[in-house]
Enzyme design. Structure first.
Site, mmCIF file in Angstrom:
data_model
loop_
_atom_site.group_PDB
_atom_site.id
_atom_site.type_symbol
_atom_site.label_atom_id
_atom_site.label_comp_id
_atom_site.label_asym_id
_atom_site.label_seq_id
_atom_site.Cartn_x
_atom_site.Cartn_y
_atom_site.Cartn_z
ATOM 1 N N ASP A 362 0.789 -1.231 0.000
ATOM 2 C CA ASP A 362 0.000 0.000 0.000
ATOM 3 C C ASP A 362 0.819 1.277 0.000
ATOM 4 O OD1 ASP A 362 -2.303 -1.443 -0.133
ATOM 5 O OD2 ASP A 362 -2.765 -1.335 1.999
ATOM 6 N N TYR A 447 -10.094 -1.584 1.472
ATOM 7 C CA TYR A 447 -9.871 -1.701 2.916
ATOM 8 C C TYR A 447 -9.684 -0.350 3.590
ATOM 9 C CZ TYR A 447 -9.825 -6.622 4.110
ATOM 10 O OH TYR A 447 -10.210 -7.912 4.400
#
Length: 735
Positions: A362, A447
């Protein structure tokens, strides 16, 4: 609070009397702060809007760079992608903080995607304000050049991507309408899988398609396309493969021909149920409990500096790595130089092509980049303090993110300590566990990660993360149930790991010279002193100091000593080394085997805890380029360990990996709850103090909640009478 016998200072009969007519609680602090804010904390402050603009304008004026700030700049052109604070050398900052040196030069890092030249460069720009120089630091930081294929996909490239996909849809008009109800007014949402290929230089991305409805991530349609977009010229892009209802096709024309001929099993459109909506199914009847401050807030924020009781720290929010704090002090003594998020990584399992490859890193997208405004009363308590941040990443100008950090003190709902005395002397003593929470929430695609740094009155600091948001899913085809559970009609919740890496730069007692200790137990056979012919097994303390980086690196598949310490060379009153303990809470799955070529980009996850010698050029465990150049990463954390330097009496950094294995289940619909889905690390004093420091707040004089009825305001609380001593054991006859 501290109470003795039956003289409880919060005896219930008084509560309601004072509260029914009490004035509204003041928002102003009633009691003075214990210390003053330190302007030197600005050495760690994120760039201001003005500084971002100064750097941008300076770089635009450098004709040899020939850069654009247009958000839809094409990949074949030069684009200013990122501007961020360039952290100064630790030694320089410490000298400044400890009044032994000058203020460090304030500089920025700028990342430029040189599409015209075929590479990525990082530049340091300074001094701020009013920059006058820039220098290329790419080779210095990464010991390699960065190819243009290592770049993150920008808004400009996505813009071309979406146009390319529209052309794909138009060539499959009948199929798209009959299978997915796609036409000129309706479309599908694309979700890209990463990495983009199987070897360095690849930029081949599988795109999965989802219904354009709430919670799109759990509405897969069974259609995926592999796009080759390696060329910097979008006219050269092409479709290399397609997947429709579990069947592969080499070209768009092949799929259309076989569909028209009826030789494929067709997907027949059916309207989706709203199982992804977060709208409550039932209207709540009551409002839940709320946080309030009876005497104003016991913490204070000035610029990027926080004071809370005996705590003080500076804070920042990196666009790439997210939340971080610096110069963390307790009672004026530095405990931590830096505590920061480093990386969030997930590896997925699937039978469909995109998720077979999927390994998300990420920070390559930007963890802090997606820290949006927090919702008052849901993401954080209504009465929390909210802080704005500015970022410059893949934008034409710096962007303000309102209320993207929150700070609040709360009662954890359990005592920090307590004891009820039954024997000989009937008494009760207890203290409320109030702690300060520093929080942001980052929504990276499907998420949402809730990041908390928590500061306790006992001198402990906790860094933890909880995951929520939506699971990533795939269309249910033959063989899917080996890789997860069915969670809705034709929907597979794919098994995946969550690995989180934190950087913990402990400077115990404000000293950079520390040691790494391990403490554990073992049973030893001991003869009973009063019975020489008898023996028993007794647990004994085992302690050892680890002296090299390789010895101290605890691999994920090995037994971990129960006590891991960073120790100063000073002792407490009782002669023990003053230390801080790292206590890791983790439920991670298995790490990707090192035989896999992608593993080097996530090699930090080999270790539950790794201890390294501090180096300014070992600033992070991952990088912006790990995702898109995963086979030849710019930062390979394992190299920090391979040189096996001595860590005896050195400035040490702990790299902590935590997380959890997620096998999605039906309760992940509509989306994942935070309960049980997280991990973290707790930093606890161990022989650091002579006694627990929170004991000094353990009285009605210092802990005002202990005598709430005596205060000038209070909520309406139900009165109660304490009868806890009625059932104690008695050692004499009762009359």
């Amino acid at each position: 609070m501290s109470v003795e016998g039956i003289s409880l200072c919060f005896l219930a009969s008084q509560l309601l009397c004072g509260s029914s007519m009490a004035p509204k609680c003041s928002a102003q602090r009633v009691h003075p702060l214990r210390r003053k804010h330190d302007e030197r904390s600005r050495a760690f402050a994120d760039l201001t809007r003005e500084e971002y603009l100064q750097v941008q304008q300076y770089l635009l004026g450098q004709k040899d760079l020939d850069i654009s700030t247009n958000q839809i700049t094409k990949p074949s052109e030069n684009f200013l992608f990122l501007i961020e604070l360039s952290l100064p050398r630790k030694a320089d900052v410490l000298a400044y903080l400890d009044e032994k040196g000058a203020k460090p030069t304030r500089e920025a890092t700028a990342v430029v995607f040189h599409g015209k030249r075929g590479y990525v460069k990082e530049y340091v720009v300074g001094p701020l304000p009013n920059p006058t120089y820039y220098r290329d630091v790419t080779q210095e930081r990464y010991k390699t050049e960065l190819p243009i294929t290592a770049r993150t996909v920008t808004v400009g490239e996505y813009n071309l991507f979406f146009k390319f996909l529209e052309d794909v849809f138009s060539k499959l008009g009948t199929l798209m309408k009959e299978s997915f109800d796609v036409d000129l007014d309706k479309t599908l949402n694309a979700f890209e899988q990463m990495p983009r290929g199987v070897q360095s230089g690849d930029r081949n991305t599988w795109i999965s398609f989802f219904r354009d409805v709430a919670g799109m991530y759990i509405h897969p349609v069974g259609f995926e396309v592999l796009v080759n977009h390696q060329s910097l010229n979008a006219s050269d892009w092409k479709v290399e493969r397609l997947l429709y209802n579990g069947q592969y096709f080499n070209t768009i024309e092949e799929l259309q021909h076989q569909y028209d001929a009826g030789s494929v099993k067709k997907i027949v459109y059916k309207k989706s149920p709203e199982h992804g909506s977060l709208k409550p199914r039932n209207k709540p009847l009551q409002i839940g409990p709320q946080l309030f401050y009876a005497e104003g807030k016991r913490y204070s924020i000035s610029h990027n500096h926080v004071l809370y009781l005996d705590w003080s720290f500076a804070f920042g929010l990196s666009s790439l790595t997210g939340m971080r704090v610096f110069d963390v002090r307790f009672n004026g003594e530095r405990i931590l130089y830096e505590l920061s998020v480093q990386e969030a990584m997930s590896v997925y399992g699937s039978v469909t092509p995109g998720m077979i490859l999927t390994k998300f890193l990420d920070s390559s997208i930007g963890v802090g980049r997606f820290a949006h405004e927090l919702v008052r009363g849901v993401d954080c308590p209504h009465e929390a303090t909210y802080v704005d941040t500015y970022r410059y990443i893949d934008v034409p100008a710096p962007v303000r993110f309102r209320n993207s950090i929150c700070v609040f003190e709360h009662n954890t709902g359990q005592p920090l300590r307590r004891h009820f005395s039954d024997f000989f002397h009937n008494s009760y003593g207890g203290m409320v566990n109030s702690a300060l929470v520093f929080r942001t929430i980052t929504a990276i695609g499907n998420y949402d990660y809730m990041w908390d740094f928590i500061f306790y009155q006992s001198g402990s600091v906790e860094a933890k993360v909880h995951a929520t948001g939506y699971i990533s899913s795939s269309y249910l085809v033959a063989g899917s149930l080996k890789y997860g559970h069915q969670v809705a009609e034709n929907v597979l919740g794919n098994i995946h790991t969550h690995f989180i890496n934190f950087k913990v730069d402990l400077d115990v007692l404000g000293e950079s010279v520390c040691a790494h200790l391990e403490l554990d137990m073992e049973y030893v056979n001991v003869s009973l002193p009063w019975m020489a012919d008898r023996s028993t097994l007794v647990p004994q303390l085992v302690e050892k100091q680890l002296k090299t980086e390789q010895v101290s690196a605890l691999r994920y598949d090995t037994k971990t000593p129960r006590y891991l310490h960073i120790a100063s060379n000073k002792t407490n009153r009782w002669g023990h080394q003053r230390t801080y303990r790292l206590q890791v809470f983790s439920f991670t799955g298995d790490h990707l085997p090192e035989s896999q070529p992608e593993e080097r980009a996530m090699s930090w996850a080999r270790y539950k805890v790794a201890i390294t010698k501090h180096k300014d050029l070992e600033q992070t465990s991952s990088s912006l380029y790990s995702q898109n150049n995963i086979w030849s990463p710019a930062v390979d954390f394992s190299k920090y360990i391979e040189d096996n330097e001595s860590i005896e009496d050195e400035d040490l950094v702990a790299w902590v990996t935590t997380g959890f294995l997620h096998i999605p289940h039906s309760e992940d619909i509509p989306n994942t709850v935070t309960v049980g889905n997280g991990g973290g690390v707790l930093l606890r004093p161990h022989n650091y103090f002579d006694e627990d420091p929170s004991i000094h707040s353990d009285s009605c004089d210092n802990n005002r909640m202990a005598c709430l009825a005596q205060e000038t305001c209070s909520p309406v609380l139900e009165p109660f009478t304490y009868n806890g001593f009625e059932g104690v054991m008695k050692f004499e006859d009762s009359v």
